[in-house]
Design a protein around this motif. Sequence first.
Motif, mmCIF file in Angstrom:
data_model
loop_
_atom_site.group_PDB
_atom_site.id
_atom_site.type_symbol
_atom_site.label_atom_id
_atom_site.label_comp_id
_atom_site.label_asym_id
_atom_site.label_seq_id
_atom_site.Cartn_x
_atom_site.Cartn_y
_atom_site.Cartn_z
ATOM 1 N N GLU A 52 0.806 -1.221 0.000
ATOM 2 C CA GLU A 52 0.000 0.000 0.000
ATOM 3 C C GLU A 52 0.843 1.277 0.000
ATOM 4 N N THR A 53 1.935 1.312 0.744
ATOM 5 C CA THR A 53 2.779 2.507 0.807
ATOM 6 C C THR A 53 3.409 2.794 -0.556
ATOM 7 N N THR A 54 3.939 1.766 -1.198
ATOM 8 C CA THR A 54 4.547 1.920 -2.529
ATOM 9 C C THR A 54 3.498 2.318 -3.553
ATOM 10 N N ARG A 55 2.338 1.678 -3.489
ATOM 11 C CA ARG A 55 1.248 1.970 -4.426
ATOM 12 C C ARG A 55 0.811 3.432 -4.307
ATOM 13 N N GLU A 56 0.663 3.923 -3.091
ATOM 14 C CA GLU A 56 0.260 5.316 -2.890
ATOM 15 C C GLU A 56 1.329 6.294 -3.381
ATOM 16 N N ALA A 57 2.603 5.979 -3.099
ATOM 17 C CA ALA A 57 3.697 6.852 -3.533
ATOM 18 C C ALA A 57 3.762 6.914 -5.055
ATOM 19 N N LEU A 58 3.677 5.759 -5.715
ATOM 20 C CA LEU A 58 3.708 5.728 -7.180
ATOM 21 C C LEU A 58 2.491 6.433 -7.775
ATOM 22 N N HIS A 59 1.333 6.209 -7.205
ATOM 23 C CA HIS A 59 0.129 6.862 -7.709
ATOM 24 C C HIS A 59 0.256 8.381 -7.619
ATOM 25 N N THR A 60 0.830 8.884 -6.509
ATOM 26 C CA THR A 60 1.030 10.325 -6.336
ATOM 27 C C THR A 60 1.942 10.886 -7.422
ATOM 28 N N VAL A 61 3.029 10.169 -7.706
ATOM 29 C CA VAL A 61 3.970 10.620 -8.740
ATOM 30 C C VAL A 61 3.327 10.528 -10.123
ATOM 31 N N LEU A 62 2.734 9.375 -10.439
ATOM 32 C CA LEU A 62 2.170 9.156 -11.775
ATOM 33 C C LEU A 62 0.971 10.046 -12.066
ATOM 34 N N ALA A 63 0.254 10.473 -11.052
ATOM 35 C CA ALA A 63 -0.905 11.343 -11.258
ATOM 36 C C ALA A 63 -0.501 12.691 -11.851
ATOM 37 N N LYS A 64 0.775 13.047 -11.694
ATOM 38 C CA LYS A 64 1.265 14.332 -12.214
ATOM 39 C C LYS A 64 1.981 14.189 -13.562
ATOM 40 N N THR A 65 1.971 12.992 -14.135
ATOM 41 C CA THR A 65 2.673 12.772 -15.402
ATOM 42 C C THR A 65 1.699 12.811 -16.579
ATOM 43 N N GLN A 66 2.253 13.038 -17.763
ATOM 44 C CA GLN A 66 1.469 13.031 -18.992
ATOM 45 C C GLN A 66 2.080 12.009 -19.944
ATOM 46 N N PRO A 67 1.287 11.063 -20.419
ATOM 47 C CA PRO A 67 1.829 10.049 -21.326
ATOM 48 C C PRO A 67 2.109 10.629 -22.721
ATOM 49 N N ILE A 68 3.051 10.022 -23.407
ATOM 50 C CA ILE A 68 3.299 10.328 -24.818
ATOM 51 C C ILE A 68 2.558 9.252 -25.608
ATOM 52 N N GLU A 69 1.673 9.666 -26.501
ATOM 53 C CA GLU A 69 0.815 8.739 -27.230
ATOM 54 C C GLU A 69 0.933 8.955 -28.731
ATOM 55 N N ALA A 70 0.585 7.928 -29.481
ATOM 56 C CA ALA A 70 0.545 8.048 -30.941
ATOM 57 C C ALA A 70 -0.587 8.984 -31.334
ATOM 58 N N ASP A 71 -0.298 9.898 -32.254
ATOM 59 C CA ASP A 71 -1.297 10.839 -32.766
ATOM 60 C C ASP A 71 -1.827 10.291 -34.084
ATOM 61 N N GLU A 72 -2.969 9.656 -34.034
ATOM 62 C CA GLU A 72 -3.543 9.007 -35.216
ATOM 63 C C GLU A 72 -4.015 10.012 -36.264
ATOM 64 N N GLU A 73 -3.969 11.295 -35.949
ATOM 65 C CA GLU A 73 -4.286 12.349 -36.911
ATOM 66 C C GLU A 73 -3.038 12.806 -37.661
ATOM 67 N N CYS A 74 -1.888 12.280 -37.277
ATOM 68 C CA CYS A 74 -0.602 12.704 -37.848
ATOM 69 C C CYS A 74 0.146 11.463 -38.342
ATOM 70 N N LEU A 75 -0.331 10.872 -39.445
ATOM 71 C CA LEU A 75 0.221 9.628 -39.983
ATOM 72 C C LEU A 75 0.999 9.893 -41.261
ATOM 73 N N TYR A 76 2.134 9.214 -41.385
ATOM 74 C CA TYR A 76 2.982 9.366 -42.571
ATOM 75 C C TYR A 76 3.457 8.002 -43.032
ATOM 76 N N GLU A 77 3.492 7.831 -44.342
ATOM 77 C CA GLU A 77 4.058 6.623 -44.923
ATOM 78 C C GLU A 77 5.406 6.975 -45.542
ATOM 79 N N ILE A 78 6.404 6.172 -45.217
ATOM 80 C CA ILE A 78 7.743 6.320 -45.789
ATOM 81 C C ILE A 78 7.984 5.069 -46.622
ATOM 82 N N CYS A 79 8.238 5.251 -47.898
ATOM 83 C CA CYS A 79 8.425 4.114 -48.799
ATOM 84 C C CYS A 79 9.803 4.177 -49.439
ATOM 85 N N PHE A 80 10.556 3.099 -49.274
ATOM 86 C CA PHE A 80 11.840 2.936 -49.942
ATOM 87 C C PHE A 80 11.602 1.945 -51.081
ATOM 88 N N HIS A 81 11.616 2.442 -52.315
ATOM 89 C CA HIS A 81 11.296 1.602 -53.467
ATOM 90 C C HIS A 81 12.433 0.660 -53.855
#
Length: 167
Positions: A52-81
């Motif tokens: 419980e102590t570790t879980r609470e400490a981690l939750h406190t820290v993680l609650a202030k973080t922002q994940p980096i996620e894939a932006d499905e509106e920003c897609l690019y295809e790179i083709c090497f022919h």
Amino acid sequence: MTFEMLDAVLGDHAPFLLSLSDGLQEELRLVIAGAKVGEEGSKIPELDEMDETTREALHTVLAKTQPIEADEECLYEICFHDYILYQIRNESFASCDPEAVGHGRYLIVFEKSEALSHLQVVTNAQVFNDGSRYPGTWTHYGIYTQNHTIDVIAQDLPEISATKTGL
């Protein structure tokens, strides 16, 4: 759009590799998504296996973080022919080449690299005494994503397009 232009568009976070395919005609296609910052505290994992102590400490820290996620509106295809060689590595195990010379942040064009140095050892591509090359001139492209390090040595410039397909 050029490889260098796409690198500038990607912004402050490495892109995500969504798909990689190698066709019948030595055509390598990659689909990448730009990265975006998610909502604060939105990706807190289950912490049930911790005390419980570790879980609470981690939750406190993680609650202030922002994940980096894939932006499905920003897609690019790179083709090497017409590529000579490509390799894909788990970014956690990819070592850095301290002697490499290149430009770019996540999409890098190398002038000097271990991959270029070893090309003649692992393929039939050759540099002759007169400076000519078989099968022609080539370039090393590095594609550095959130979870993958991809190296491509190709004869031709990659074709890059914004896409909504292929997923």
